[in-house]
Design an enzyme around this catalytic site. Structure first.
Site, mmCIF file in Angstrom:
data_model
loop_
_atom_site.group_PDB
_atom_site.id
_atom_site.type_symbol
_atom_site.label_atom_id
_atom_site.label_comp_id
_atom_site.label_asym_id
_atom_site.label_seq_id
_atom_site.Cartn_x
_atom_site.Cartn_y
_atom_site.Cartn_z
ATOM 1 N N ARG A 13 -20.539 15.055 -13.554
ATOM 2 C CA ARG A 13 -20.474 16.186 -12.622
ATOM 3 C C ARG A 13 -20.992 15.784 -11.236
ATOM 4 N NH1 ARG A 13 -23.470 21.802 -12.141
ATOM 5 N NH2 ARG A 13 -21.744 23.034 -11.295
ATOM 6 N N HIS B 284 -19.074 16.291 -7.683
ATOM 7 C CA HIS B 284 -19.655 17.011 -6.539
ATOM 8 C C HIS B 284 -19.846 16.092 -5.334
ATOM 9 C CE1 HIS B 284 -21.183 21.010 -8.383
ATOM 10 N NE2 HIS B 284 -20.169 20.554 -9.083
ATOM 11 N N ASN C 254 -24.975 23.129 -5.457
ATOM 12 C CA ASN C 254 -25.469 21.953 -6.189
ATOM 13 C C ASN C 254 -26.761 22.250 -6.931
ATOM 14 O OD1 ASN C 254 -23.387 20.194 -5.513
ATOM 15 N ND2 ASN C 254 -24.336 19.661 -3.545
ATOM 16 N N HIS D 265 -14.885 19.128 -18.863
ATOM 17 C CA HIS D 265 -15.665 20.188 -19.516
ATOM 18 C C HIS D 265 -15.619 20.068 -21.046
ATOM 19 C CE1 HIS D 265 -15.745 23.025 -15.755
ATOM 20 N NE2 HIS D 265 -16.456 21.926 -15.603
HETATM 21 C C1 HEM Z 1 -11.956 23.245 -11.745
HETATM 22 C C2 HEM Z 1 -13.028 23.686 -11.156
HETATM 23 C C3 HEM Z 1 -14.413 23.545 -11.722
HETATM 24 C C4 HEM Z 1 -15.341 24.535 -11.800
HETATM 25 C C5 HEM Z 1 -15.174 25.968 -11.320
HETATM 26 C C6 HEM Z 1 -16.510 23.980 -12.433
HETATM 27 C C7 HEM Z 1 -17.675 24.679 -12.676
HETATM 28 C C8 HEM Z 1 -18.715 24.231 -13.454
HETATM 29 C C9 HEM Z 1 -19.888 25.001 -13.802
HETATM 30 C C10 HEM Z 1 -20.192 26.408 -13.321
HETATM 31 C C11 HEM Z 1 -20.646 24.244 -14.636
HETATM 32 C C12 HEM Z 1 -21.975 24.630 -15.284
HETATM 33 C C13 HEM Z 1 -23.145 24.153 -14.453
HETATM 34 C C14 HEM Z 1 -24.478 24.618 -15.014
HETATM 35 O O1 HEM Z 1 -24.623 25.808 -15.319
HETATM 36 O O2 HEM Z 1 -25.404 23.798 -15.108
HETATM 37 C C15 HEM Z 1 -19.954 22.994 -14.816
HETATM 38 C C16 HEM Z 1 -20.405 21.955 -15.596
HETATM 39 C C17 HEM Z 1 -19.805 20.722 -15.645
HETATM 40 N N1 HEM Z 1 -18.711 20.310 -14.917
HETATM 41 FE FE1 HEM Z 1 -17.464 21.481 -13.871
HETATM 42 N N2 HEM Z 1 -16.272 22.670 -12.727
HETATM 43 C C18 HEM Z 1 -15.016 22.355 -12.308
HETATM 44 C C19 HEM Z 1 -14.426 21.101 -12.373
HETATM 45 C C20 HEM Z 1 -15.042 19.965 -12.841
HETATM 46 C C21 HEM Z 1 -14.556 18.615 -12.664
HETATM 47 C C22 HEM Z 1 -13.299 18.244 -11.889
HETATM 48 C C23 HEM Z 1 -15.440 17.788 -13.288
HETATM 49 C C24 HEM Z 1 -15.445 16.296 -13.406
HETATM 50 C C25 HEM Z 1 -14.364 15.550 -13.419
HETATM 51 C C26 HEM Z 1 -16.466 18.637 -13.867
HETATM 52 C C27 HEM Z 1 -17.505 18.187 -14.646
HETATM 53 C C28 HEM Z 1 -18.474 18.998 -15.203
HETATM 54 C C29 HEM Z 1 -19.429 18.542 -16.201
HETATM 55 C C30 HEM Z 1 -19.475 17.158 -16.841
HETATM 56 C C31 HEM Z 1 -20.267 19.626 -16.470
HETATM 57 C C32 HEM Z 1 -21.481 19.663 -17.408
HETATM 58 C C33 HEM Z 1 -22.702 19.346 -16.592
HETATM 59 C C34 HEM Z 1 -23.991 19.288 -17.380
HETATM 60 O O3 HEM Z 1 -24.051 19.590 -18.574
HETATM 61 O O4 HEM Z 1 -25.009 18.931 -16.754
HETATM 62 N N3 HEM Z 1 -16.211 19.938 -13.558
HETATM 63 N N4 HEM Z 1 -18.792 23.003 -14.077
#
Ligand code: HEM
Ligand SMILES: *[C@@H]1O[C@H](CO)[C@@H](O)[C@H](O)[C@H]1NC(C)=O
Ligand SMILES: *[C@@H]1O[C@H](CO)[C@@H](O)[C@H](O)[C@H]1NC(C)=O
Ligand SMILES: *[C@@H]1O[C@H](CO)[C@@H](O)[C@H](O)[C@H]1NC(C)=O
Length: 357
Positions: A87, A91, A121, A221
């Site tokens: 993530r 970002h 972030n 995800h």
């Molecule tokens: C399409 C639009 C996207 C939205 C709206 C979005 C939104 C989010 C949100 C709200 C979280 C939860 C954060 C938290 O509560 O700690 C999350 C987690 C995550 N996102 Fe996305 N995301 C998107 C695309 C992506 C992309 C493109 C990637 C990487 C290629 C990605 C990788 C991740 C990962 C790996 C997590 C888990 C993070 C953790 O457990 O620390 N996301 N995302």
């Protein structure tokens, strides 16, 4: 719909131990401190070399093994570093390009906020930053002043995809680190879980990414966790209807409501984004969307909308196809706004601090 049996691992944060509570479908973990903290493609200026797979073949041939030893260890000690780093890479690339600008710390006594301080972030996990710090310091000890933080972040994200069970893809190197990191540049560049699909498509397009790239990258995800605030709006009063989002499976709804009560929910509670196989990098994420088991509205939207549903169905049916497309899409994302040369870039000694070579 087939649900694989829940895992029952006990994983540790770098600082504290925490437990996982399994409910019907979701795994809830608490409390573990998770708080921390363009579009132009590379232009050839000043005679600096293009990105390539062999970029460091003479100057630091062992760079991938060095980073790999850190990511491998980190994955054992604190597996949450995987989703955290993936993530972090996303970002970074979406704000000022893939230039490690997200790693910069505010200077002591300086009021100007940096990217990592920005609201969007706020829940990037410390484990991602810590992984890059460790990898950088090992790489610096063997090849001082040669490898950018941006390349280390790219390699580390790839390693974690693979360590979690996902594809291994080659990464091009040759990014320089950015000289600018400001919080004000973040807003509008990071998608929100309640963004409309139109907005998501437009945002990804401004980064040179297609609808297909977007659906594929969202497959990240398949691992990781989200805090209640990001999906609470779906559980009780969806869009002012006084009802939950109809695209949440009733069993999932029940377990999410137990984890995140309407009033007095715990801001530290997190829930897996892939409710069936939260620790495995697989294509279950897409099957979940079809079964109304997507956690974020932005996930479920990919299945609801006709423009993206065929891609969701295809990737949900073909893990090989997903793995191949994911590697390609990560490479594409990894080339957003890349800087080359001293005019726009630097090679930092310490990823959190500007300056170096
Ligand atoms: C399409 C639009 C996207 C939205 C709206 C979005 C939104 C989010 C949100 C709200 C979280 C939860 C954060 C938290 O509560 O700690 C999350 C987690 C995550 N996102 Fe996305 N995301 C998107 C695309 C992506 C992309 C493109 C990637 C990487 C290629 C990605 C990788 C991740 C990962 C790996 C997590 C888990 C993070 C953790 O457990 O620390 N996301 N995302
Ligand atoms: C980012 O912020 C800097 C300083 O605040 C500004 O000069 C620059 O134009 C911004 N870049 C973008 C792409 O908005
Ligand atoms: C999304 O959520 C944020 C914060 O919860 C809110 O400020 C914003 O208005 C919401 N946007 C939409 C499109 O619902
Ligand atoms: C749901 O939200 C709407 C608009 O935000 C509000 O008017 C309504 O009172 C809420 N319903 C309940 C049951 O809280």
């Amino acid at each position: 719909m087939s649900l694989s049996p829940p895992h029952f691992p006990r994983i540790t944060c770098s600082s504290s131990t925490f437990f996982i509570v399994i409910t019907i479908l979701s795994v809830t973990i608490f409390p573990c401190s998770a708080k921390s903290s363009d579009a132009a493609s590379a232009t050839h200026r000043g005679g600096h070399r293009q990105m390539s797979y062999e970029y460091y073949s003479k100057s630091c041939p062992q760079v991938e093994q060095l980073v790999g030893s850190v990511t491998g260890q980190q994955f054992k000690d604190a597996p949450i570093s995987g989703p955290a780093t993936i993530r972090l890479f996303f970002h970074d690339c979406f704000v000022q390009g893939c230039d490690a600008s997200i790693l910069i710390d505010t200077k002591p006594g300086n009021k100007e906020l940096v990217e990592k301080d920005a609201f969007d972030n706020r829940d990037l996990r410390l484990e991602g930053f810590e992984t890059i710090d460790k990898a950088k310091s090992l790489v610096e000890s063997k090849c001082p002043g040669v490898v950018s933080c941006a390349d280390i972040l790219t390699i580390a994200a790839r390693d974690f995809v693979h360590l979690a069970g996902g594809p291994y893809y080659q990464v091009k190197k040759g990014r320089w680190d950015g000289r600018i990191s400001t919080a004000s540049n973040v807003s509008g560049n990071i998608p929100k879980p309640n963004s409309t699909l139109d907005h998501l498509i437009t945002l990804f397009a401004t980064k040179g990414l297609t609808i297909e790239d977007m659906v594929t990258l969202s497959g990240a995800h398949t691992i990781g966790f989200a805090h209640c605030e990001h999906f609470l709006g779906r559980l009780y009063n969806y869009s002012g209807t006084s009802k939950p989002d109809p695209y949440v499976d009733p069993r999932l709804l029940k377990s999410l409501r137990m984890s995140c009560p309407e009033h007095g929910w715990n801001p530290d509670v997190i829930s897996p984004v892939d409710v069936t196989t939260p620790f495995l990098f697989d294509h279950a994420y897409y099957g979940n969307l079809e079964a109304r088991l997507g956690l974020l509205a932005s996930d479920e939207a990919l299945f609801i909308d006709q423009r993206t549903r065929p891609i969701v169905l295809e990737l949900g049916n073909d893990k090989g196809k997903f793995f191949q497309m994911f590697g390609a899409a990560m490479e594409k994302m990894g080339s957003i706004g890349v800087k080359r040369g001293r005019k726009h870039g630097e090679k930092r000694k310490v990823c959190r601090v500007h300056g170096g070579v």
